[in-house]
Design an enzyme around this catalytic site. Structure first.
Site, PDB file in Angstrom:
ATOM      1  NE  ARG A  51       8.436  18.784  26.973  1.00  0.00           N
ATOM      2  CZ  ARG A  51       8.147  19.030  25.686  1.00  0.00           C
ATOM      3  NH1 ARG A  51       7.221  19.914  25.368  1.00  0.00           N
ATOM      4  NH2 ARG A  51       8.788  18.404  24.723  1.00  0.00           N
ATOM      5  CE1 TYR A 103       9.930  27.101  51.502  1.00  0.00           C
ATOM      6  CE2 TYR A 103      10.299  27.547  49.180  1.00  0.00           C
ATOM      7  CZ  TYR A 103      10.410  26.709  50.267  1.00  0.00           C
ATOM      8  OH  TYR A 103      11.010  25.486  50.126  1.00  0.00           O
ATOM      9  CG  ASP A 175       2.999  30.739  48.047  1.00  0.00           C
ATOM     10  OD1 ASP A 175       2.225  29.831  48.386  1.00  0.00           O
ATOM     11  OD2 ASP A 175       4.241  30.623  48.069  1.00  0.00           O
ATOM     12  CE  LYS A 200       6.401  22.723  51.267  1.00  0.00           C
ATOM     13  NZ  LYS A 200       6.606  24.129  50.966  1.00  0.00           N
TER      14      LYS A 200
HETATM   15  C1  LIG Z   1       7.375  24.909  50.096  1.00  0.00           C
HETATM   16  C2  LIG Z   1       6.898  26.223  49.642  1.00  0.00           C
HETATM   17  C3  LIG Z   1       7.153  26.668  48.344  1.00  0.00           C
HETATM   18  C4  LIG Z   1       7.984  25.877  47.361  1.00  0.00           C
HETATM   19  O1  LIG Z   1       7.361  24.690  46.987  1.00  0.00           O
HETATM   20  P1  LIG Z   1       8.158  23.332  46.594  1.00  0.00           P
HETATM   21  O2  LIG Z   1       7.066  22.379  46.349  1.00  0.00           O
HETATM   22  O3  LIG Z   1       9.037  22.998  47.757  1.00  0.00           O
HETATM   23  O4  LIG Z   1       8.956  23.657  45.378  1.00  0.00           O
HETATM   24  C5  LIG Z   1       6.630  27.907  47.978  1.00  0.00           C
HETATM   25  N1  LIG Z   1       5.916  28.664  48.842  1.00  0.00           N
HETATM   26  C6  LIG Z   1       5.656  28.251  50.100  1.00  0.00           C
HETATM   27  C7  LIG Z   1       4.859  29.125  50.993  1.00  0.00           C
HETATM   28  C8  LIG Z   1       6.141  27.030  50.546  1.00  0.00           C
HETATM   29  O5  LIG Z   1       5.903  26.657  51.811  1.00  0.00           O
END
Ligand SMILES: *Cc1c(COP(=O)(O)O)cnc(C)c1O
Length: 384
Positions: A51, A103, A175, A200
């Site tokens: 961890r 998101y 983000d 992604k």
């Molecule tokens: C998918 C996504 C998230 C969340 O990420 P996870 O890996 O699904 O927890 C946050 N911000 C954006 C822009 C996303 O597309």
């Protein structure tokens, strides 16, 4: 030469990486272990418990830091786990100003979890960055920006927001999931923290859920590391390996995502059955100039509304697409189609959603790296 001096297209492959110390493995082994033998109490080789740290995760964290031009990377079990760690820097009573076109999962985490603990969130249209100053008071501690926004493809001027964050001494988080560091590097533009859903584009193959944070300063990295270790939502060794492997082709994939998306956006824009296409590469997109300035290209994401704004037509199209798979998520090599109102953004109340333009009729495409003619042919038959 240190990997710091490499160009981006080499950093994706070599950034922060070195052959494994045990046998010289070129790819870091998947250290599928929870613990590490000690010769005497405290006598270890830098790893004590997975961890706290794991060599495969460390390799990924070094890669994340390198590609975002940061100094420290932290890898989490998901993008939302990474966001969760950032908001845990705050205390009850603190306030956050975020982009309003967010998101859905981030919105849900902010409104349904952190609001309960007394943290206040303001959702603001930051296309004119000065707008956010109206929401700043002495309790405001953090600015949260997504750009391009999801799914409306607005572009927020990172440098301009950074200047405001600096003026009021607030943390500024970007983000960077949609753009990836191939297109924009927010730390260089003045952000304090870059956040990724590595699920992604970084992972890029729709085979892993993971998240990341990247920062420059050690003090902030230490605070986030404390939260990561204390709360425990770490990225596992197998998942770390998969994201690391994905990052090695990020630049090649992104180039093709952008190229294909440009073809698809221009095709849709001329199509008689389409009412509006949201893509920052169009000269008449309201934020095109800032997109051109802060992004290398315009990304692989497109949203559109079919003519007549008719929900039945929207459902018909998403069901008829074949090569574009109807699925949650984005950023993988395969093309996906999504219906934000019922999928990615279902967690946002309808009135809130519609205020920013996420209508029931809206369709979102994650344009993959297939042959562009096959993608156009699929859209052609679905729109017929
Ligand atoms: C998918 C996504 C998230 C969340 O990420 P996870 O890996 O699904 O927890 C946050 N911000 C954006 C822009 C996303 O597309």
């Amino acid at each position: 030469m240190g990997t710091k001096d490499l160009k981006f297209n080499s950093k994706t492959i070599h950034g922060g990486q070195y052959p494994d110390k045990a046998y010289g493995a070129v790819m870091p082994p998947i250290y599928q272990t929870s613990t590490y033998a000690q010769t005497t109490p405290g006598g270890h080789k830098g790893f004590v418990y997975s961890r706290s740290a794991n060599p495969t995760r460390s390799a990924l964290e070094n890669a994340l830091a390198s590609i975002e031009n940061g100094q420290y990377g932290l890898a989490f079990a998901s993008g939302l786990a990474a966001i969760d760690a950032v908001i845990k820097l705050l205390n009850p009573g603190d306030e956050v100003v975020c982009t309003n076109d967010l998101y859905g999962g981030s919105y849900r985490l902010f409104k349904r979890i952190f609001s309960k603990y007394g943290i206040v969130f303001h959702f603001v249209d930051m296309q004119v960055p000065g707008n956010l100053e109206h929401y700043i008071n002495k309790r405001t501690k953090l600015i949260w920006v997504e750009t391009p926004t999801n799914p409306m493809m607005k572009i927020i001027d990172i440098k301009a927001v950074a200047a405001i964050a600096k003026k009021y001494q607030m943390l500024f988080v970007v983000d960077n999931t949609f753009a990836t560091p191939y297109l924009q590097q927010p730390l260089d533009l003045g952000a304090d923290i870059v956040m990724h859903s590595a699920t992604k584009y970084l992972g890029g193959h729709s085979d892993v859920v993971a998240g990341g944070l990247i920062v420059k300063g050690k003090a902030l990295a230490d605070r986030l590391y404390f939260i990561q270790n204390a709360s425990g939502a770490v990225c596992g060794p197998m998942d770390s390996f998969l994201v690391l492997r994905g990052i090695k082709t990020l630049h090649v994939r992104m180039q093709r995502h952008c190229e294909n998306a440009s073809y698809v956006a221009n095709y849709l824009n001329k199509h008689p059955k389409i009412q509006h296409v949201y893509w920052p590469g169009f000269k008449d997109h309201q934020n095109h100039d800032i997109a051109k300035e802060q992004m290398k290209e315009f990304g692989g994401m497109i949203s559109f509304i079919p003519k007549g704004s008719n929900i039945d037509e929207t459902i018909r199209i998403v069901e008829k697409l074949k090569l574009f798979t109807l699925a949650e998520s984005l950023g993988g090599v395969e093309s996906l189609v999504g219906h934000p109102a019922s999928m990615s953004h279902a967690g946002i109340p309808k009135e809130e959603r519609e205020k920013v333009g996420v209508l029931d009729e809206l369709i979102r495409l994650s344009v993959g790296i297939e042959d562009k003619d096959d993608l156009l042919a699929d859209l052609e038959q679905a729109l017929m």
